[in-house]
Design a protein around this motif. Sequence first.
Motif, PDB file in Angstrom:
ATOM      1  N   ARG A   1       5.391 -30.335   3.102  1.00  0.00           N
ATOM      2  CA  ARG A   1       5.655 -30.487   4.536  1.00  0.00           C
ATOM      3  C   ARG A   1       4.392 -30.224   5.358  1.00  0.00           C
ATOM      4  NH1 ARG A   1       8.668 -33.131   8.079  1.00  0.00           N
ATOM      5  NH2 ARG A   1       9.543 -31.842   9.713  1.00  0.00           N
ATOM      6  N   LEU A   2       3.605 -29.244   4.948  1.00  0.00           N
ATOM      7  CA  LEU A   2       2.357 -28.964   5.643  1.00  0.00           C
ATOM      8  C   LEU A   2       1.392 -30.140   5.493  1.00  0.00           C
ATOM      9  CD1 LEU A   2       0.479 -27.228   7.298  1.00  0.00           C
ATOM     10  CD2 LEU A   2      -0.070 -25.930   5.226  1.00  0.00           C
ATOM     11  N   TRP A   3       1.308 -30.719   4.313  1.00  0.00           N
ATOM     12  CA  TRP A   3       0.456 -31.891   4.105  1.00  0.00           C
ATOM     13  C   TRP A   3       0.889 -33.029   5.032  1.00  0.00           C
ATOM     14  CZ3 TRP A   3      -4.026 -32.599   1.654  1.00  0.00           C
ATOM     15  CH2 TRP A   3      -4.453 -33.917   1.471  1.00  0.00           C
ATOM     16  N   GLN A   4       2.187 -33.218   5.119  1.00  0.00           N
ATOM     17  CA  GLN A   4       2.722 -34.253   6.016  1.00  0.00           C
ATOM     18  C   GLN A   4       2.282 -33.973   7.456  1.00  0.00           C
ATOM     19  OE1 GLN A   4       7.020 -34.130   6.280  1.00  0.00           O
ATOM     20  NE2 GLN A   4       7.147 -36.227   7.033  1.00  0.00           N
ATOM     21  N   ALA A   5       2.347 -32.717   7.866  1.00  0.00           N
ATOM     22  CA  ALA A   5       1.957 -32.347   9.228  1.00  0.00           C
ATOM     23  C   ALA A   5       0.463 -32.570   9.479  1.00  0.00           C
ATOM     24  CB  ALA A   5       2.316 -30.895   9.504  1.00  0.00           C
TER      25      ALA A   5
ATOM     26  N   GLU B   1     -25.602 -33.537  18.027  1.00  0.00           N
ATOM     27  CA  GLU B   1     -25.532 -32.540  16.953  1.00  0.00           C
ATOM     28  C   GLU B   1     -25.241 -33.187  15.602  1.00  0.00           C
ATOM     29  OE1 GLU B   1     -22.834 -29.307  17.787  1.00  0.00           O
ATOM     30  OE2 GLU B   1     -23.462 -29.257  19.891  1.00  0.00           O
ATOM     31  N   ARG B   2     -25.597 -32.456  14.542  1.00  0.00           N
ATOM     32  CA  ARG B   2     -25.221 -32.872  13.194  1.00  0.00           C
ATOM     33  C   ARG B   2     -23.699 -32.896  13.124  1.00  0.00           C
ATOM     34  NH1 ARG B   2     -23.381 -29.738   9.214  1.00  0.00           N
ATOM     35  NH2 ARG B   2     -24.231 -27.807  10.074  1.00  0.00           N
ATOM     36  N   ARG B   3     -23.164 -33.935  12.509  1.00  0.00           N
ATOM     37  CA  ARG B   3     -21.709 -34.059  12.405  1.00  0.00           C
ATOM     38  C   ARG B   3     -21.143 -32.885  11.597  1.00  0.00           C
ATOM     39  NH1 ARG B   3     -18.280 -38.329  13.237  1.00  0.00           N
ATOM     40  NH2 ARG B   3     -20.075 -39.686  13.484  1.00  0.00           N
ATOM     41  N   SER B   4     -20.087 -32.303  12.100  1.00  0.00           N
ATOM     42  CA  SER B   4     -19.439 -31.188  11.410  1.00  0.00           C
ATOM     43  C   SER B   4     -18.341 -31.711  10.491  1.00  0.00           C
ATOM     44  CB  SER B   4     -18.877 -30.198  12.425  1.00  0.00           C
ATOM     45  OG  SER B   4     -17.864 -30.784  13.209  1.00  0.00           O
ATOM     46  N   SER B   5     -17.800 -30.798   9.695  1.00  0.00           N
ATOM     47  CA  SER B   5     -16.668 -31.157   8.842  1.00  0.00           C
ATOM     48  C   SER B   5     -15.634 -30.048   8.913  1.00  0.00           C
ATOM     49  CB  SER B   5     -17.110 -31.383   7.394  1.00  0.00           C
ATOM     50  OG  SER B   5     -17.625 -30.190   6.845  1.00  0.00           O
ATOM     51  N   VAL B   6     -14.387 -30.445   8.695  1.00  0.00           N
ATOM     52  CA  VAL B   6     -13.288 -29.491   8.727  1.00  0.00           C
ATOM     53  C   VAL B   6     -12.525 -29.581   7.411  1.00  0.00           C
ATOM     54  CG1 VAL B   6     -11.682 -31.085   9.894  1.00  0.00           C
ATOM     55  CG2 VAL B   6     -11.345 -28.626  10.106  1.00  0.00           C
ATOM     56  N   ALA B   7     -12.153 -28.413   6.881  1.00  0.00           N
ATOM     57  CA  ALA B   7     -11.427 -28.343   5.608  1.00  0.00           C
ATOM     58  C   ALA B   7     -10.142 -27.555   5.797  1.00  0.00           C
ATOM     59  CB  ALA B   7     -12.291 -27.671   4.544  1.00  0.00           C
ATOM     60  N   PHE B   8      -9.077 -28.052   5.174  1.00  0.00           N
ATOM     61  CA  PHE B   8      -7.790 -27.366   5.175  1.00  0.00           C
ATOM     62  C   PHE B   8      -7.446 -27.043   3.724  1.00  0.00           C
ATOM     63  CE2 PHE B   8      -7.818 -30.272   8.743  1.00  0.00           C
ATOM     64  CZ  PHE B   8      -7.315 -29.528   9.790  1.00  0.00           C
ATOM     65  N   ALA B   9      -7.287 -25.770   3.412  1.00  0.00           N
ATOM     66  CA  ALA B   9      -6.847 -25.342   2.080  1.00  0.00           C
ATOM     67  C   ALA B   9      -5.395 -24.904   2.196  1.00  0.00           C
ATOM     68  CB  ALA B   9      -7.718 -24.203   1.563  1.00  0.00           C
ATOM     69  N   VAL B  10      -4.554 -25.434   1.340  1.00  0.00           N
ATOM     70  CA  VAL B  10      -3.115 -25.197   1.370  1.00  0.00           C
ATOM     71  C   VAL B  10      -2.733 -24.468   0.083  1.00  0.00           C
ATOM     72  CG1 VAL B  10      -0.855 -26.317   1.442  1.00  0.00           C
ATOM     73  CG2 VAL B  10      -2.777 -27.296   2.729  1.00  0.00           C
ATOM     74  N   GLU B  11      -2.213 -23.233   0.222  1.00  0.00           N
ATOM     75  CA  GLU B  11      -1.865 -22.429  -0.953  1.00  0.00           C
ATOM     76  C   GLU B  11      -0.431 -21.917  -0.832  1.00  0.00           C
ATOM     77  OE1 GLU B  11      -4.902 -19.387  -1.881  1.00  0.00           O
ATOM     78  OE2 GLU B  11      -6.011 -20.279  -0.199  1.00  0.00           O
ATOM     79  N   PRO B  12       0.447 -22.290  -1.783  1.00  0.00           N
ATOM     80  CA  PRO B  12       1.822 -21.777  -1.732  1.00  0.00           C
ATOM     81  C   PRO B  12       1.851 -20.259  -1.929  1.00  0.00           C
ATOM     82  CG  PRO B  12       1.479 -23.199  -3.664  1.00  0.00           C
ATOM     83  CD  PRO B  12       0.192 -23.147  -2.914  1.00  0.00           C
ATOM     84  N   ARG B  13       2.725 -19.612  -1.181  1.00  0.00           N
ATOM     85  CA  ARG B  13       2.920 -18.158  -1.254  1.00  0.00           C
ATOM     86  C   ARG B  13       4.409 -17.869  -1.137  1.00  0.00           C
ATOM     87  NH1 ARG B  13      -1.866 -17.852  -2.634  1.00  0.00           N
ATOM     88  NH2 ARG B  13      -3.451 -16.587  -1.631  1.00  0.00           N
ATOM     89  N   GLY B  14       5.169 -18.173  -2.184  1.00  0.00           N
ATOM     90  CA  GLY B  14       6.611 -17.959  -2.129  1.00  0.00           C
ATOM     91  C   GLY B  14       7.254 -18.927  -1.162  1.00  0.00           C
ATOM     92  N   GLU B  15       7.935 -18.396  -0.143  1.00  0.00           N
ATOM     93  CA  GLU B  15       8.602 -19.235   0.851  1.00  0.00           C
ATOM     94  C   GLU B  15       7.681 -19.648   1.989  1.00  0.00           C
ATOM     95  OE1 GLU B  15      12.250 -17.565   2.257  1.00  0.00           O
ATOM     96  OE2 GLU B  15      12.986 -17.187   0.230  1.00  0.00           O
ATOM     97  N   GLN B  16       6.424 -19.307   1.868  1.00  0.00           N
ATOM     98  CA  GLN B  16       5.475 -19.681   2.904  1.00  0.00           C
ATOM     99  C   GLN B  16       4.235 -20.305   2.271  1.00  0.00           C
ATOM    100  OE1 GLN B  16       4.510 -16.198   5.164  1.00  0.00           O
ATOM    101  NE2 GLN B  16       4.328 -14.925   3.364  1.00  0.00           N
ATOM    102  N   VAL B  17       3.370 -20.802   3.132  1.00  0.00           N
ATOM    103  CA  VAL B  17       2.127 -21.416   2.694  1.00  0.00           C
ATOM    104  C   VAL B  17       0.990 -20.763   3.460  1.00  0.00           C
ATOM    105  CG1 VAL B  17       0.805 -23.569   2.603  1.00  0.00           C
ATOM    106  CG2 VAL B  17       3.263 -23.618   2.200  1.00  0.00           C
ATOM    107  N   LYS B  18      -0.058 -20.421   2.747  1.00  0.00           N
ATOM    108  CA  LYS B  18      -1.270 -19.918   3.377  1.00  0.00           C
ATOM    109  C   LYS B  18      -2.123 -21.134   3.709  1.00  0.00           C
ATOM    110  CE  LYS B  18      -5.410 -17.151   2.514  1.00  0.00           C
ATOM    111  NZ  LYS B  18      -6.154 -16.410   1.457  1.00  0.00           N
ATOM    112  N   LEU B  19      -2.467 -21.291   4.979  1.00  0.00           N
ATOM    113  CA  LEU B  19      -3.331 -22.369   5.432  1.00  0.00           C
ATOM    114  C   LEU B  19      -4.653 -21.754   5.878  1.00  0.00           C
ATOM    115  CD1 LEU B  19      -3.960 -25.308   6.266  1.00  0.00           C
ATOM    116  CD2 LEU B  19      -2.933 -24.764   8.494  1.00  0.00           C
ATOM    117  N   THR B  20      -5.731 -22.187   5.253  1.00  0.00           N
ATOM    118  CA  THR B  20      -7.068 -21.736   5.644  1.00  0.00           C
ATOM    119  C   THR B  20      -7.831 -22.937   6.171  1.00  0.00           C
ATOM    120  OG1 THR B  20      -7.055 -20.050   3.911  1.00  0.00           O
ATOM    121  CG2 THR B  20      -9.194 -20.607   4.886  1.00  0.00           C
TER     122      THR B  20
END
Length: 158
Positions: free
Chosen positions: A18-22, A100-119
Amino acid sequence: MDSKTFVYVTYIRTTPERLWQALTEPAFTERYWGVRLESDWAEGSPLAWTQAGVTVADPEQVVLVSQPHRRLVYTWHTFTPAWAESVGLGEDVRARIAAERRSSVAFAVEPRGEQVKLTLTHDFDPAGVVHALCTEGWPPVLSSLKTLLETGEPLPSP
Protein backbone atom coordinates in the motif's frame (compact mmCIF):
# COMPACT_ATOMS: atom_id res chain seq x y z
CA MET A 1 31.87 16.88 1.94
CA ASP A 2 30.24 17.05 -1.50
CA SER A 3 26.58 16.90 -0.52
CA LYS A 4 23.95 17.83 2.04
CA THR A 5 21.62 15.06 3.05
CA PHE A 6 18.18 15.26 4.62
CA VAL A 7 16.86 12.10 6.30
CA TYR A 8 13.34 11.69 7.63
CA VAL A 9 11.97 8.51 9.25
CA THR A 10 8.33 7.78 10.00
CA TYR A 11 6.32 4.70 10.91
CA ILE A 12 3.01 4.15 9.16
CA ARG A 13 0.29 1.66 9.96
CA THR A 14 0.05 0.14 6.47
CA THR A 15 1.60 -2.55 4.29
CA PRO A 16 4.65 -2.22 2.05
CA GLU A 17 2.37 -2.80 -0.94
CA ARG A 18 0.00 0.00 0.00
CA LEU A 19 2.87 2.37 0.75
CA TRP A 20 4.44 1.58 -2.63
CA GLN A 21 1.11 2.35 -4.27
CA ALA A 22 1.01 5.68 -2.42
CA LEU A 23 4.51 6.55 -3.64
CA THR A 24 3.96 5.58 -7.27
CA GLU A 25 0.33 6.09 -8.32
CA PRO A 26 -0.37 9.60 -9.68
CA ALA A 27 -3.85 9.91 -8.16
CA PHE A 28 -2.43 8.89 -4.78
CA THR A 29 0.54 11.29 -4.81
CA GLU A 30 -1.74 14.11 -5.85
CA ARG A 31 -3.98 13.55 -2.81
CA TYR A 32 -1.34 13.95 -0.11
CA TRP A 33 1.31 15.98 -1.98
CA GLY A 34 -0.46 18.02 -4.62
CA VAL A 35 1.96 16.55 -7.18
CA ARG A 36 1.23 13.92 -9.84
CA LEU A 37 4.22 11.69 -10.43
CA GLU A 38 3.92 9.65 -13.62
CA SER A 39 6.28 6.91 -14.71
CA ASP A 40 6.30 3.19 -15.42
CA TRP A 41 8.73 3.06 -12.45
CA ALA A 42 11.32 0.92 -14.21
CA GLU A 43 14.95 1.84 -13.59
CA GLY A 44 16.07 4.40 -16.15
CA SER A 45 12.51 5.44 -17.03
CA PRO A 46 11.51 9.09 -17.25
CA LEU A 47 9.44 10.68 -14.51
CA ALA A 48 6.90 13.41 -15.28
CA TRP A 49 6.12 15.86 -12.46
CA THR A 50 2.80 17.75 -12.57
CA GLN A 51 2.10 20.46 -10.02
CA ALA A 52 -0.31 23.40 -10.11
CA GLY A 53 -1.33 22.53 -13.66
CA VAL A 54 2.23 22.48 -15.05
CA THR A 55 3.89 19.26 -16.21
CA VAL A 56 7.67 19.04 -16.20
CA ALA A 57 9.36 16.21 -18.06
CA ASP A 58 13.11 16.20 -18.63
CA PRO A 59 15.53 13.49 -19.84
CA GLU A 60 17.50 13.85 -16.58
CA GLN A 61 14.37 13.42 -14.42
CA VAL A 62 14.48 9.63 -14.10
CA VAL A 63 13.95 6.60 -11.89
CA LEU A 64 17.33 5.42 -10.57
CA VAL A 65 16.27 2.42 -8.43
CA SER A 66 12.96 0.60 -8.40
CA GLN A 67 12.56 -2.38 -6.09
CA PRO A 68 8.79 -2.63 -5.59
CA HIS A 69 7.64 -2.54 -1.98
CA ARG A 70 11.27 -2.02 -0.81
CA ARG A 71 13.18 0.89 -2.36
CA LEU A 72 12.53 3.74 -4.79
CA VAL A 73 15.07 6.36 -5.89
CA TYR A 74 14.63 9.09 -8.48
CA THR A 75 16.24 12.34 -9.51
CA TRP A 76 14.52 15.47 -8.30
CA HIS A 77 12.50 17.50 -10.73
CA THR A 78 13.57 20.17 -13.18
CA PHE A 79 12.93 23.78 -12.16
CA THR A 80 11.40 25.38 -15.24
CA PRO A 81 10.12 28.98 -15.48
CA ALA A 82 6.55 27.70 -16.00
CA TRP A 83 6.76 25.53 -12.86
CA ALA A 84 8.20 28.39 -10.79
CA GLU A 85 5.47 30.77 -11.92
CA SER A 86 2.75 28.21 -11.15
CA VAL A 87 3.94 27.80 -7.54
CA GLY A 88 4.72 31.48 -6.96
CA LEU A 89 8.51 31.23 -6.94
CA GLY A 90 10.40 34.28 -8.18
CA GLU A 91 12.70 34.03 -11.19
CA ASP A 92 15.74 34.96 -9.11
CA VAL A 93 15.24 31.96 -6.80
CA ARG A 94 14.26 29.67 -9.70
CA ALA A 95 17.44 30.54 -11.59
CA ARG A 96 19.56 29.82 -8.49
CA ILE A 97 17.99 26.43 -7.84
CA ALA A 98 18.02 25.49 -11.54
CA ALA A 99 21.79 26.03 -11.58
CA GLU A 100 22.37 23.54 -8.75
CA ARG A 101 23.48 19.95 -9.21
CA ARG A 102 20.38 17.80 -9.57
CA SER A 103 19.45 16.11 -6.30
CA SER A 104 17.99 12.67 -5.75
CA VAL A 105 15.44 11.31 -3.33
CA ALA A 106 15.28 7.76 -1.96
CA PHE A 107 12.46 5.98 -0.16
CA ALA A 108 13.31 2.85 1.84
CA VAL A 109 10.31 0.74 2.84
CA GLU A 110 10.78 -1.77 5.68
CA PRO A 111 7.97 -3.90 7.15
CA ARG A 112 7.69 -3.74 10.95
CA GLY A 113 4.79 -5.98 11.98
CA GLU A 114 1.56 -4.07 11.40
CA GLN A 115 3.43 -0.98 10.33
CA VAL A 116 6.06 0.06 7.84
CA LYS A 117 9.18 2.08 8.51
CA LEU A 118 9.61 4.68 5.76
CA THR A 119 13.00 6.36 5.49
CA LEU A 120 13.31 9.26 3.08
CA THR A 121 16.83 10.35 2.14
CA HIS A 122 17.24 13.41 -0.08
CA ASP A 123 20.77 14.24 -1.26
CA PHE A 124 21.51 17.84 -2.30
CA ASP A 125 24.11 20.10 -3.83
CA PRO A 126 26.06 21.40 -0.80
CA ALA A 127 26.25 24.95 -2.12
CA GLY A 128 22.59 25.18 -3.07
CA VAL A 129 19.30 26.44 -1.70
CA VAL A 130 17.13 23.47 -2.76
CA HIS A 131 18.15 21.82 0.52
CA ALA A 132 16.47 24.53 2.61
CA LEU A 133 13.33 24.49 0.45
CA CYS A 134 12.92 20.71 0.60
CA THR A 135 13.75 20.22 4.26
CA GLU A 136 10.86 22.57 5.05
CA GLY A 137 8.60 20.77 2.57
CA TRP A 138 9.20 17.09 3.29
CA PRO A 139 7.79 16.86 6.87
CA PRO A 140 4.28 18.10 5.92
CA VAL A 141 4.24 15.91 2.78
CA LEU A 142 5.20 12.76 4.69
CA SER A 143 2.84 13.60 7.56
CA SER A 144 0.00 13.92 5.04
CA LEU A 145 1.02 10.60 3.44
CA LYS A 146 0.95 8.89 6.85
CA THR A 147 -2.42 10.43 7.72
CA LEU A 148 -3.92 9.42 4.37
CA LEU A 149 -2.78 5.81 4.70
CA GLU A 150 -3.96 5.53 8.30
CA THR A 151 -7.26 7.43 8.09
CA GLY A 152 -8.23 7.58 4.43
CA GLU A 153 -7.89 11.38 4.27
CA PRO A 154 -4.77 13.54 3.82
CA LEU A 155 -4.01 16.49 6.06
CA PRO A 156 -5.69 19.72 4.98
CA SER A 157 -3.53 21.99 2.85
CA PRO A 158 -2.00 24.83 4.88
